[in-house]
Write a protein that holds these residues in place. Structure first.
Motif, PDB file in Angstrom:
ATOM      1  N   ILE A 182     -62.843   2.481   1.953  1.00 29.45           N
ATOM      2  CA  ILE A 182     -63.042   3.273   3.116  1.00 29.45           C
ATOM      3  C   ILE A 182     -64.406   2.622   3.981  1.00 29.45           C
ATOM      4  O   ILE A 182     -65.537   2.458   3.376  1.00 29.45           O
ATOM      5  N   PRO A 183     -64.323   2.398   5.277  1.00 26.27           N
ATOM      6  CA  PRO A 183     -65.520   1.854   5.932  1.00 26.27           C
ATOM      7  C   PRO A 183     -66.914   2.708   5.977  1.00 26.27           C
ATOM      8  O   PRO A 183     -66.674   3.900   5.746  1.00 26.27           O
ATOM      9  N   ALA A 184     -68.016   2.011   6.049  1.00 25.18           N
ATOM     10  CA  ALA A 184     -69.200   2.698   5.973  1.00 25.18           C
ATOM     11  C   ALA A 184     -69.348   3.620   7.137  1.00 25.18           C
ATOM     12  O   ALA A 184     -70.193   4.523   7.191  1.00 25.18           O
ATOM     13  N   ARG A 185     -68.498   3.443   8.164  1.00 31.17           N
ATOM     14  CA  ARG A 185     -68.996   4.547   9.272  1.00 31.17           C
ATOM     15  C   ARG A 185     -68.215   5.752   9.028  1.00 31.17           C
ATOM     16  O   ARG A 185     -68.682   6.620   9.736  1.00 31.17           O
ATOM     17  N   PHE A 186     -67.757   5.897   7.989  1.00 27.01           N
ATOM     18  CA  PHE A 186     -67.268   7.306   7.425  1.00 27.01           C
ATOM     19  C   PHE A 186     -68.257   7.924   6.776  1.00 27.01           C
ATOM     20  O   PHE A 186     -68.517   7.246   5.578  1.00 27.01           O
ATOM     21  N   SER A 187     -68.918   8.970   6.662  1.00 26.19           N
ATOM     22  CA  SER A 187     -69.942   9.610   6.000  1.00 26.19           C
ATOM     23  C   SER A 187     -69.677  11.033   5.921  1.00 26.19           C
ATOM     24  O   SER A 187     -69.154  11.688   6.864  1.00 26.19           O
ATOM     25  N   GLY A 188     -69.805  11.635   4.772  1.00 29.51           N
ATOM     26  CA  GLY A 188     -69.854  13.113   4.567  1.00 29.51           C
ATOM     27  C   GLY A 188     -71.137  13.701   4.172  1.00 29.51           C
ATOM     28  O   GLY A 188     -71.983  13.204   3.334  1.00 29.51           O
ATOM     29  N   SER A 189     -71.325  15.239   4.468  1.00 34.04           N
ATOM     30  CA  SER A 189     -72.484  15.907   3.951  1.00 34.04           C
ATOM     31  C   SER A 189     -72.184  17.245   3.817  1.00 34.04           C
ATOM     32  O   SER A 189     -71.191  17.708   4.263  1.00 34.04           O
ATOM     33  N   GLY A 190     -73.204  17.904   3.148  1.00 34.29           N
ATOM     34  CA  GLY A 190     -73.057  19.396   3.204  1.00 34.29           C
ATOM     35  C   GLY A 190     -72.931  19.612   1.764  1.00 34.29           C
ATOM     36  O   GLY A 190     -73.140  18.934   0.643  1.00 34.29           O
ATOM     37  N   SER A 191     -73.077  21.174   1.592  1.00 35.82           N
ATOM     38  CA  SER A 191     -72.849  21.587   0.120  1.00 35.82           C
ATOM     39  C   SER A 191     -72.570  23.264   0.182  1.00 35.82           C
ATOM     40  O   SER A 191     -72.827  23.693   1.430  1.00 35.82           O
ATOM     41  N   GLY A 192     -72.240  23.642  -0.780  1.00 36.05           N
ATOM     42  CA  GLY A 192     -72.048  25.118  -0.937  1.00 36.05           C
ATOM     43  C   GLY A 192     -70.711  25.543   0.220  1.00 36.05           C
ATOM     44  O   GLY A 192     -69.252  25.636  -0.455  1.00 36.05           O
ATOM     45  N   THR A 193     -70.830  26.075   1.166  1.00 35.15           N
ATOM     46  CA  THR A 193     -69.772  26.333   2.272  1.00 35.15           C
ATOM     47  C   THR A 193     -69.558  25.724   3.570  1.00 35.15           C
ATOM     48  O   THR A 193     -68.690  25.967   4.417  1.00 35.15           O
ATOM     49  N   ASP A 194     -70.742  24.800   3.803  1.00 33.86           N
ATOM     50  CA  ASP A 194     -70.569  24.129   5.065  1.00 33.86           C
ATOM     51  C   ASP A 194     -70.756  22.598   4.989  1.00 33.86           C
ATOM     52  O   ASP A 194     -71.678  22.000   4.227  1.00 33.86           O
ATOM     53  N   PHE A 195     -69.707  21.958   5.707  1.00 31.31           N
ATOM     54  CA  PHE A 195     -69.486  20.460   5.211  1.00 31.31           C
ATOM     55  C   PHE A 195     -69.181  19.858   6.461  1.00 31.31           C
ATOM     56  O   PHE A 195     -68.622  20.349   7.665  1.00 31.31           O
ATOM     57  N   THR A 196     -69.515  18.657   6.636  1.00 35.13           N
ATOM     58  CA  THR A 196     -69.637  17.641   7.932  1.00 35.13           C
ATOM     59  C   THR A 196     -68.911  16.200   7.412  1.00 35.13           C
ATOM     60  O   THR A 196     -69.327  15.616   6.589  1.00 35.13           O
ATOM     61  N   LEU A 197     -68.011  15.747   8.189  1.00 35.56           N
ATOM     62  CA  LEU A 197     -67.542  14.432   8.367  1.00 35.56           C
ATOM     63  C   LEU A 197     -67.941  13.802   9.652  1.00 35.56           C
ATOM     64  O   LEU A 197     -67.516  14.387  10.489  1.00 35.56           O
ATOM     65  N   THR A 198     -68.655  12.592   9.314  1.00 37.29           N
ATOM     66  CA  THR A 198     -69.199  12.113  10.610  1.00 37.29           C
ATOM     67  C   THR A 198     -68.539  10.505  10.707  1.00 37.29           C
ATOM     68  O   THR A 198     -68.392  10.027   9.542  1.00 37.29           O
ATOM     69  N   ILE A 199     -68.261  10.348  11.784  1.00 38.98           N
ATOM     70  CA  ILE A 199     -67.722   8.926  12.074  1.00 38.98           C
ATOM     71  C   ILE A 199     -68.599   8.382  12.992  1.00 38.98           C
ATOM     72  O   ILE A 199     -68.669   8.927  14.251  1.00 38.98           O
ATOM     73  N   SER A 200     -69.454   7.518  12.650  1.00 36.40           N
ATOM     74  CA  SER A 200     -70.574   7.084  13.505  1.00 36.40           C
ATOM     75  C   SER A 200     -70.333   6.165  14.678  1.00 36.40           C
ATOM     76  O   SER A 200     -70.929   6.614  15.655  1.00 36.40           O
ATOM     77  N   SER A 201     -69.207   5.694  14.698  1.00 36.10           N
ATOM     78  CA  SER A 201     -68.770   4.869  16.112  1.00 36.10           C
ATOM     79  C   SER A 201     -67.189   4.805  15.992  1.00 36.10           C
ATOM     80  O   SER A 201     -66.704   3.861  15.115  1.00 36.10           O
ATOM     81  N   LEU A 202     -66.467   5.434  16.575  1.00 39.11           N
ATOM     82  CA  LEU A 202     -65.128   5.593  16.754  1.00 39.11           C
ATOM     83  C   LEU A 202     -64.423   4.132  16.858  1.00 39.11           C
ATOM     84  O   LEU A 202     -64.637   3.488  18.039  1.00 39.11           O
ATOM     85  N   GLU A 203     -63.510   3.638  15.856  1.00 37.71           N
ATOM     86  CA  GLU A 203     -62.763   2.437  16.170  1.00 37.71           C
ATOM     87  C   GLU A 203     -61.489   3.036  16.749  1.00 37.71           C
ATOM     88  O   GLU A 203     -61.120   4.452  16.554  1.00 37.71           O
ATOM     89  N   PRO A 204     -60.624   2.248  17.326  1.00 37.55           N
ATOM     90  CA  PRO A 204     -59.242   2.760  17.949  1.00 37.55           C
ATOM     91  C   PRO A 204     -58.471   3.322  16.644  1.00 37.55           C
ATOM     92  O   PRO A 204     -57.703   4.233  16.928  1.00 37.55           O
ATOM     93  N   GLU A 205     -58.395   2.771  15.598  1.00 36.22           N
ATOM     94  CA  GLU A 205     -57.644   3.227  14.529  1.00 36.22           C
ATOM     95  C   GLU A 205     -58.236   4.327  13.881  1.00 36.22           C
ATOM     96  O   GLU A 205     -57.420   5.015  12.946  1.00 36.22           O
ATOM     97  N   ASP A 206     -59.192   5.187  14.303  1.00 37.88           N
ATOM     98  CA  ASP A 206     -59.767   6.215  13.781  1.00 37.88           C
ATOM     99  C   ASP A 206     -59.002   7.570  14.547  1.00 37.88           C
ATOM    100  O   ASP A 206     -59.362   8.652  13.893  1.00 37.88           O
ATOM    101  N   PHE A 207     -58.311   7.193  15.422  1.00 38.03           N
ATOM    102  CA  PHE A 207     -57.673   8.463  16.150  1.00 38.03           C
ATOM    103  C   PHE A 207     -56.702   8.910  15.432  1.00 38.03           C
ATOM    104  O   PHE A 207     -55.621   8.292  15.136  1.00 38.03           O
ATOM    105  N   ALA A 208     -56.831  10.203  14.834  1.00 41.20           N
ATOM    106  CA  ALA A 208     -55.973  10.677  13.882  1.00 41.20           C
ATOM    107  C   ALA A 208     -56.146  12.297  13.563  1.00 41.20           C
ATOM    108  O   ALA A 208     -57.066  12.705  14.275  1.00 41.20           O
ATOM    109  N   VAL A 209     -55.543  12.767  12.496  1.00 41.62           N
ATOM    110  CA  VAL A 209     -55.880  13.954  12.169  1.00 41.62           C
ATOM    111  C   VAL A 209     -56.634  14.188  10.678  1.00 41.62           C
ATOM    112  O   VAL A 209     -56.309  13.320  10.120  1.00 41.62           O
ATOM    113  N   TYR A 210     -58.026  14.642  10.779  1.00 48.34           N
ATOM    114  CA  TYR A 210     -58.423  14.697   9.346  1.00 48.34           C
ATOM    115  C   TYR A 210     -58.501  16.126   8.802  1.00 48.34           C
ATOM    116  O   TYR A 210     -58.682  17.230   9.513  1.00 48.34           O
TER     117      TYR A 210
END
Lengths: 124, 107
Positions: free
Chosen positions: B58-86
């Motif tokens: 998985i490329p480094a532009r994908f990162s995750g954070s959070g704990s407990g009940t709240d979480f975030t997925l960050t894509i730092s700079s969208l590439e054309p192949e990143d358009f999808a359902v998460y």
């Protein structure tokens, strides 16, 4: 190369039964927990069932929506996972994916490899 | 059952933009949360596990954070192949549950 190939899907009447096999290759099947996840047409993912590895006792787990109707099993000698589905309902209509759980011997319950899925349609 | 809620339902962005996706759990899942990407006609692909660990390849532009009940997925700079359902998924308790998904589409 890890490969998971589901089969056995098709059209079945409400109340009917179906058995889905998933043939695994490219890894030591007996060492990994495995799961079934389904996706109704145009909808999201729903976890259905899981089975731990042989070393972890082959324990089984089910979603409430299928408990008592579906049975997960594995034949480690044939590298095959199964889902026996009985008393099928219209709401069971979905693509059924077989998935390997991440991590040999200890189940992470995250799915790192997926099959292409097999479509089950429950309709009269 | 632990219910996962994802927001927004749809995120419309342009290539090169930053995407921030949210997943909220109805009770604490500790750090036992994963993210998957699914493209039309394809099986899901594991992106992130245990909140912030990238899966193999998985490329480094994908990162995750959070704990407990709240979480975030960050894509730092969208590439054309990143358009999808998460989708997010918790493994803290049985039954395993997935969130309803966030669709990232092209603006």
């Amino acid at each position: 190369e890890v490969q998971l190939v589901e089969s056995g899907g098709g059209l079945v009447q409400p109340g009917g039964s179906l058995r889905l096999p998933c043939a695994a290759s490219g890894f030591t099947f007996s060492s990994y927990a495995m799961s079934w996840v389904r996706q109704a047409p145009g909808k999201g993912l729903e976890w259905v069932s899981a089975i731990s590895s042989r070393g972890s006792g082959g324990n089984t787990y089910y979603a409430d929506s299928v408990k008592g109707r579906f049975t997960i099993s594995r034949d480690n000698s044939k590298n095959t996972l199964y889902l026996q589905m009985n008393s099928l309902r219209a709401e069971d209509t979905a693509i059924y994916y077989c998935a390997r759980d991440q991590g040999a011997y200890t189940s992470s319950w995250y799915k790192d490899y997926w099959g292409q899925g097999t479509l089950v349609t429950v309709s009269s | 059952e632990i219910v996962l809620t994802q927001s927004p339902a749809t995120l419309s962005l342009s290539p090169g933009e930053r995407a921030t996706l949210s997943c909220r759990a109805s009770q604490s899942v500790s750090s036992y949360l994963a993210w998957y990407q699914q493209k039309p006609g394809q099986a899901p692909r594991l992106l992130i596990y245990d909140v912030s660990n990238r899966a193999t390849g998985i490329p480094a532009r994908f990162s995750g954070s959070g704990s407990g009940t709240d979480f975030t997925l960050t894509i730092s700079s969208l590439e054309p192949e990143d358009f999808a359902v998460y989708y997010c998924q918790q493994r803290s308790d049985w039954p395993l549950t997935f969130g309803p998904g966030t669709k990232v589409d092209i603006k």
